[in-house]
Enzyme design. Structure first.
Site, mmCIF file in Angstrom:
data_model
loop_
_atom_site.group_PDB
_atom_site.id
_atom_site.type_symbol
_atom_site.label_atom_id
_atom_site.label_comp_id
_atom_site.label_asym_id
_atom_site.label_seq_id
_atom_site.Cartn_x
_atom_site.Cartn_y
_atom_site.Cartn_z
ATOM 1 N N CYS A 6 10.290 -10.044 35.347
ATOM 2 C CA CYS A 6 9.775 -11.208 35.293
ATOM 3 C C CYS A 6 9.604 -12.388 33.692
ATOM 4 O O CYS A 6 10.219 -11.295 32.916
ATOM 5 C CB CYS A 6 7.833 -10.446 35.558
ATOM 6 S SG CYS A 6 7.334 -9.125 34.385
ATOM 7 N N HIS A 32 8.019 -1.147 29.797
ATOM 8 C CA HIS A 32 8.116 0.217 30.195
ATOM 9 C C HIS A 32 9.802 0.186 31.152
ATOM 10 O O HIS A 32 9.448 0.655 32.343
ATOM 11 C CB HIS A 32 6.639 0.649 31.419
ATOM 12 C CG HIS A 32 5.694 1.126 30.279
ATOM 13 N ND1 HIS A 32 4.439 0.143 31.122
ATOM 14 C CD2 HIS A 32 5.433 1.128 29.131
ATOM 15 C CE1 HIS A 32 3.961 1.448 29.853
ATOM 16 N NE2 HIS A 32 4.430 1.501 29.691
ATOM 17 N N HIS A 77 2.378 -4.595 26.761
ATOM 18 C CA HIS A 77 1.214 -4.363 27.037
ATOM 19 C C HIS A 77 -0.241 -4.869 26.398
ATOM 20 O O HIS A 77 -1.307 -4.803 26.632
ATOM 21 C CB HIS A 77 1.168 -2.733 27.555
ATOM 22 C CG HIS A 77 2.108 -2.401 28.123
ATOM 23 N ND1 HIS A 77 3.958 -1.692 27.146
ATOM 24 C CD2 HIS A 77 2.562 -2.541 29.395
ATOM 25 C CE1 HIS A 77 5.001 -1.913 27.842
ATOM 26 N NE2 HIS A 77 3.912 -2.535 29.387
ATOM 27 N N CYS A 136 2.149 -10.189 26.493
ATOM 28 C CA CYS A 136 2.455 -10.747 27.856
ATOM 29 C C CYS A 136 1.243 -11.461 28.022
ATOM 30 O O CYS A 136 -0.025 -10.817 27.778
ATOM 31 C CB CYS A 136 2.430 -10.374 28.889
ATOM 32 S SG CYS A 136 3.060 -10.690 30.461
ATOM 33 N N HIS A 151 -3.656 3.916 30.858
ATOM 34 C CA HIS A 151 -2.004 2.572 30.627
ATOM 35 C C HIS A 151 -2.583 2.113 29.541
ATOM 36 O O HIS A 151 -3.496 1.871 29.120
ATOM 37 C CB HIS A 151 -2.161 2.104 31.995
ATOM 38 C CG HIS A 151 -0.849 0.835 32.270
ATOM 39 N ND1 HIS A 151 -0.972 0.031 31.303
ATOM 40 C CD2 HIS A 151 -0.039 1.261 32.650
ATOM 41 C CE1 HIS A 151 0.068 -0.511 31.690
ATOM 42 N NE2 HIS A 151 1.329 -0.253 32.172
ATOM 43 N N GLU A 157 -1.760 -0.989 28.535
ATOM 44 C CA GLU A 157 -2.725 -2.107 28.550
ATOM 45 C C GLU A 157 -3.605 -1.829 28.863
ATOM 46 O O GLU A 157 -4.580 -2.355 28.404
ATOM 47 C CB GLU A 157 -1.900 -2.821 30.142
ATOM 48 C CG GLU A 157 -3.107 -4.159 30.052
ATOM 49 C CD GLU A 157 -2.581 -4.897 31.950
ATOM 50 O OE1 GLU A 157 -3.366 -5.299 32.360
ATOM 51 O OE2 GLU A 157 -1.287 -4.631 32.188
ATOM 52 N N CYS A 216 -0.863 -9.684 38.126
ATOM 53 C CA CYS A 216 -0.605 -11.005 37.447
ATOM 54 C C CYS A 216 0.802 -11.288 39.245
ATOM 55 O O CYS A 216 0.705 -10.449 39.919
ATOM 56 C CB CYS A 216 0.586 -10.911 36.891
ATOM 57 S SG CYS A 216 1.979 -9.847 36.768
ATOM 58 N N ASN A 275 3.939 -1.078 37.623
ATOM 59 C CA ASN A 275 4.281 -2.237 38.870
ATOM 60 C C ASN A 275 5.084 -1.884 39.579
ATOM 61 O O ASN A 275 5.151 -1.908 40.975
ATOM 62 C CB ASN A 275 3.978 -3.379 37.626
ATOM 63 C CG ASN A 275 6.012 -3.740 37.276
ATOM 64 O OD1 ASN A 275 6.631 -4.054 38.462
ATOM 65 N ND2 ASN A 275 5.485 -3.499 36.157
ATOM 66 N N SER A 288 10.075 -4.583 35.755
ATOM 67 C CA SER A 288 10.987 -4.901 33.911
ATOM 68 C C SER A 288 11.997 -4.135 34.154
ATOM 69 O O SER A 288 12.714 -3.329 33.322
ATOM 70 C CB SER A 288 9.646 -3.259 33.139
ATOM 71 O OG SER A 288 9.606 -1.798 33.369
#
Length: 635
Positions: free
Chosen positions: A320, A349, A382, A404, A432, A434, A502, A532, A574
């Site tokens: 992405c 990741h 992240h 991001c 995680h 993030e 997202c 993801n 990713s």
């Protein structure tokens, strides 16, 4: 065969041609440590099939060099526990090599072949014995070629007339590449002949993966076939071509197989650094043959996976905009500063991305205390908590922030909502990076919610002032269930002004759902720590389709593909697009493959690099990057 002195001997009577034999096989028990791969334990010796080899009776007519290859006229009966030998009838009539005659050997009538029939070629008698006892399917046709390319070319005719669905050549061989050692296995990615002809073996990574799961060290690369035993300077010359193993039979069999899926599997017994000598000839040969006796299960799985299929590519898939930006940040930093450039945590990741950047000079660390004072450090895509910025300031690090922009949006919302007195409920997964970064924006004012079941136990100071936010990589339906539970518990709760999940996550989930409507199997390319990517597997499984997360093509188990005519492929945000291309190419090596795209739209979003990095590109000594202003104000 081995290109040095062979431990087995050819075993072919002068003037004879190769003989195909239908070999009954014993399927071993399942290995509890690897449920989809049969056990490496040998079968009961009393039940192991014994390969019959034709020895002409006294006075029997032997075919001349111009005669067709001799074949057995009837299938070999399955041996019983009370008898370890079988008997075949030698046929030397030229009519015996017609398709009908070879079909009789295979146990079929009227020349029709059954799906998945495997032909296995070996050069030497002892190689054939080892392969025949390896657990191959009961209808496998064994063809012993004899030693060298001339005999292999004659055997290729018999291979064609057997009308196989898949062809493999197995045996002992010499290694050429520095990392290829005796005892290792080489699976040909392509087979090269001495005249320059190249036969691709596209499914090699799939077969190599199954072999590695049995504990073997496996290399995938070119095998070159030469007309005579290669020694000394000749091996050096062959190694310079890029080939990693050398033999004397694979190329003629590969060329003679036509469009049928082909595999060449060689067990290395000698190399330039470790040539065979008289003292270790038998020892290495026996070890190589023991390895060959365990090749049957992977070869059977490979043959069972052969067939015509359709591959459906989900669109969008793979990288992405946020991931592409983060990778470019590290690449630009390396260009500007030179190696090493330190990166806190994985930049994204995916292990392939991390390994590639590490090879260029990036050094990945878990915490900032591993970074030398005053060095340049990149924060991952992240995001990080304000406390990490404080630590970087204290160590006088030059920070480049690759967070991001969509993750930074969630951070900004967390700061804004907590600043106005709300309790923020963050929907996400513990551990995680993030989530850790967002929780750190206002410790004590943000609570993590991982499932609807946790909602009942939540305690907030003021139920009228509650806001929810989301980790950007959640599954849409998973997040919706939690939001519904929160609204029921806290009717006054409000969400962000725009969706936190997202666009890339949403698009990939919608695309994999579209693929899952048609596919029998979905393969998602991505690393196990990629949220993801994991969500894509979960989405497909919830839609009732068998789905697996694979790091690369080598993670695909051939057993998953048996009987599957339609395979869907996606990749986490990713995952590099090249990994999808490699997987698609490998699947195409299993038979005629139609590749089509199932799209929910194309992405055109891109993000600017950090302004400090853009500015630094024009300066010889870039200034340290500062944290976002709002983050500094709340620290």
């Amino acid at each position: 065969m081995n290109t040095s002195a062979s431990p087995g001997g050819d075993g072919t009577v002068a003037g004879e041609h190769p003989t195909p034999v239908a070999v009954p096989a014993v399927i071993p028990a399942q290995d509890t440590l690897s449920p989809s791969v049969p056990s490496r334990a040998p079968a009961d010796p009393s039940r192991a099939p014994v390969l019959p080899f034709r020895t002409p009776a006294a006075g029997a007519r032997r075919p001349t060099a111009a005669a067709p290859a001799a074949v057995t006229s009837t299938p070999t009966p399955t041996p019983t526990p009370t008898s370890s030998s079988t008997t075949t009838q030698a046929v030397t009539d030229p009519a015996a090599t017609t398709p009908a005659a070879v079909s009789a050997v295979a146990g079929t009538s009227g020349g029709a072949s059954r799906p998945g029939r495997l032909v296995v070629a070996t050069a030497l008698r002892f190689e054939a014995m080892a392969a025949g006892r390896s657990g191959l399917p009961s209808d496998t046709i064994m063809i012993r070629t004899g030693m060298g390319p001339d005999k292999a070319r004659q055997a290729a005719r018999v291979v064609r007339e057997a009308r196989p669905d898949a062809v493999a050549i197995v045996g002992l061989s010499g290694g050429l590449a520095p990392g290829v050692k005796p005892g290792h296995i080489v699976v040909a990615q392509e087979v090269r002949s001495s005249d320059g002809t190249v036969t691709p073996c596209a499914s090699a990574p799939l077969l190599a993966g199954d072999l590695r799961r049995l504990g073997f060290t496996v290399h995938v690369g070119p095998i070159i076939t030469v007309p005579r035993v290669a020694h000394g300077s000749e091996r050096t010359r062959l190694a310079a071509t890029g080939a990693i193993a050398v033999d004397m039979e694979s190329a003629p069999i590969a060329e003679g197989s036509g469009d049928v899926p082909f595999a060449a599997v060689r067990v290395i017994v000698d190399t330039m650094d470790e040539p065979l000598g008289r003292l270790d000839l038998v020892r290495r040969g026996v070890r190589g043959l023991l390895t060959m006796s365990r090749l049957g299960t992977p070869l059977a799985a490979w043959a069972a996976a052969v067939g015509r299929r359709t591959v459906l590519l989900a669109e969008p898939r793979a990288f992405c905009a946020g991931v592409e930006r983060a990778i470019e940040v590290v690449e630009r930093a390396l260009d500007l500063h030179g190696a090493p450039v330190y990166v806190r945590k994985q930049i994204v990741h995916n292990s392939h991305v991390v390994a590639d950047l590490a090879a260029r000079g990036a050094v990945f660390v878990e915490e900032l205390d591993e970074v030398p004072a005053g060095a340049t450090v990149v924060f991952s895509a992240h995001g990080v908590a304000p406390a990490v910025w404080d630590q970087a300031d204290g160590r006088e690090l030059s920070v480049i922030d690759a967070t991001c922009p969509l993750v930074e949006k969630v951070h900004a919302e967390a700061r804004r909502f907590t600043a106005r007195g709300d309790t923020v409920l963050l929907i996400g997964h513990a551990g995680h990076e993030e989530v850790d970064g967002t929780l750190g924006e206002s410790p004590g004012r943000i609570q993590l919610v991982q499932s609807p079941a946790e909602v009942a136990d939540l305690e907030v100071p003021d139920p009228e002032r509650v806001t929810y936010l989301m980790q950007t990589t959640l599954a849409l339906d998973e997040a919706s269930e939690i939001v519904d539970a929160l609204r029921e518990r806290f009717p006054a709760i409000v969400g962000p002004g725009s969706a936190d999940i997202c666009y890339a996550t949403s698009n990939r989930q919608n695309a994999v759902r579209k693929v899952a409507q048609e596919a029998q199997l979905v393969l998602v390319v991505g690393s196990a720590n990629s949220a993801n990517s994991v969500r894509l597997v979960e989405v497909s499984n919830r839609d009732g389709v068998s789905s697996h997360l694979v790091e690369n093509v080598g993670d695909v188990r051939l057993s998953w593909l048996a009987g599957v005519e339609t395979v869907g492929i996606s990749a986490g945000a990713s995952a590099p697009p090249a990994l999808v291309e490699e997987l698609t190419a490998a699947l195409s090596g299993l038979g005629p493959t139609e590749v089509t795209v199932r799209s929910v739209g194309r992405e055109s979003i891109s993000f600017h690099l950090p302004k400090e990095l853009r500015r630094a590109a024009g300066n010889s000594s870039p200034a340290p990057l500062s944290r976002p202003a709002a983050s500094r104000a709340t620290s």
